[in-house]
Design an enzyme around this catalytic site. Structure first.
Site, mmCIF file in Angstrom:
data_model
loop_
_atom_site.group_PDB
_atom_site.id
_atom_site.type_symbol
_atom_site.label_atom_id
_atom_site.label_comp_id
_atom_site.label_asym_id
_atom_site.label_seq_id
_atom_site.Cartn_x
_atom_site.Cartn_y
_atom_site.Cartn_z
ATOM 1 N N SER A 154 -30.047 54.682 -33.569
ATOM 2 C CA SER A 154 -29.760 56.062 -33.164
ATOM 3 C C SER A 154 -28.357 56.242 -32.609
ATOM 4 O O SER A 154 -27.921 57.370 -32.399
ATOM 5 C CB SER A 154 -30.782 56.529 -32.123
ATOM 6 O OG SER A 154 -30.555 55.902 -30.882
ATOM 7 N N LYS A 192 -28.730 56.114 -24.724
ATOM 8 C CA LYS A 192 -28.356 57.421 -25.250
ATOM 9 C C LYS A 192 -27.142 57.966 -24.497
ATOM 10 O O LYS A 192 -26.776 57.486 -23.428
ATOM 11 C CB LYS A 192 -29.515 58.417 -25.098
ATOM 12 C CG LYS A 192 -30.722 58.139 -25.974
ATOM 13 C CD LYS A 192 -30.429 58.349 -27.442
ATOM 14 C CE LYS A 192 -31.673 58.136 -28.286
ATOM 15 N NZ LYS A 192 -32.091 56.737 -28.311
#
Length: 233
Positions: A154, A192
């Protein structure tokens, strides 16, 4: 003074620690206290921590110890719940993140590899201590550091690939746009980019295949900030 719910949660955690040495999960605490959401549990634990009854241990999922019990409970009982070695997913991490120690080579610094971190859909946090890694001191900032192996894709548009080893500076806050190790609901860890949107926190992927996840501020705890990356070919 503790509220009835605070005392009920404290004693539930205490009894579970006596039985197994591992604190209950947020879902177990929520069910035991008949609450509707984990955020209510988080507020109760924060209140217990502020009052000096419990202490959460950093960089470890579900790691908590009882510092004291209410005066109405014999303190000898509390002592049996202290000093345990928390189990984390597949086993104890062995040692917590620490200030880098000099390696045998004066040009490198040895850091503990604390486990794997999800760069994708969050997985259970920090699974196990894998090894140590020697890194150039130029990759380190001031403070304590640890390393994590990346799992998932991701963050590929930020140049972070599956199998990379990231260097993380231990901290509990980060700037808007920093790439962080975030602990969600005290149970799941993910890598993230952090964005603040009013009273909410967004955990943003660097891959269009993944959606940005938005949480209330009490559901996300920063565990560290990315400061370096090592890739083996």
């Amino acid at each position: 003074m503790l509220t009835p719910k605070q005392k009920e949660l404290l004693m539930f955690i205490h009894e579970r620690l006596k039985e197994s040495g591992v604190p209950p999960s947020f879902d177990e605490m929520k069910e035991a206290l008949d609450l509707r959401s984990k955020s209510g549990i988080h507020r109760l634990i924060t209140a217990l921590e502020e009052r000096g009854f419990v202490r959460r241990l950093p960089h470890r999922a579900r790691a908590m110890e009882i510092i004291k019990l209410p005066e109405s409970v014999p303190q000898g009982i509390a002592a049996r719940g202290r000093g345990f070695s928390p189990s984390v997913i597949e086993g104890s991490l062995g040692r917590a993140a620490r200030t880098p120690e000099p390696a045998s080579d004066a040009q490198t610094v040895a850091l503990p590899i604390m486990g794997r971190i999800a760069a994708g859909v969050p997985v259970e946090a920090i699974q196990t201590k894998l090894d140590t890694i020697e890194v150039p001191p130029e990759l380190l900032a001031k403070g304590e550091h640890y390393a994590l192996e990346v799992k998932g894709d991701s963050m590929i548009d930020a140049g972070i690939l599956e199998g990379d080893t990231i260097i993380v500076r231990k901290c509990d806050d980060a700037g808007n746009g920093d790439i962080v190790v975030a602990l969600v609901d005290e149970e799941e860890a993910t890598l993230k980019r952090l964005r603040r949107r009013g009273d909410s926190i967004a955990l943003e992927a660097a891959n269009p295949a993944y959606e940005t996840r938005i949480f209330g501020p009490d559901r996300v705890r920063v565990q560290g900030r990315l400061v370096g990356l090592i890739r083996r070919y």
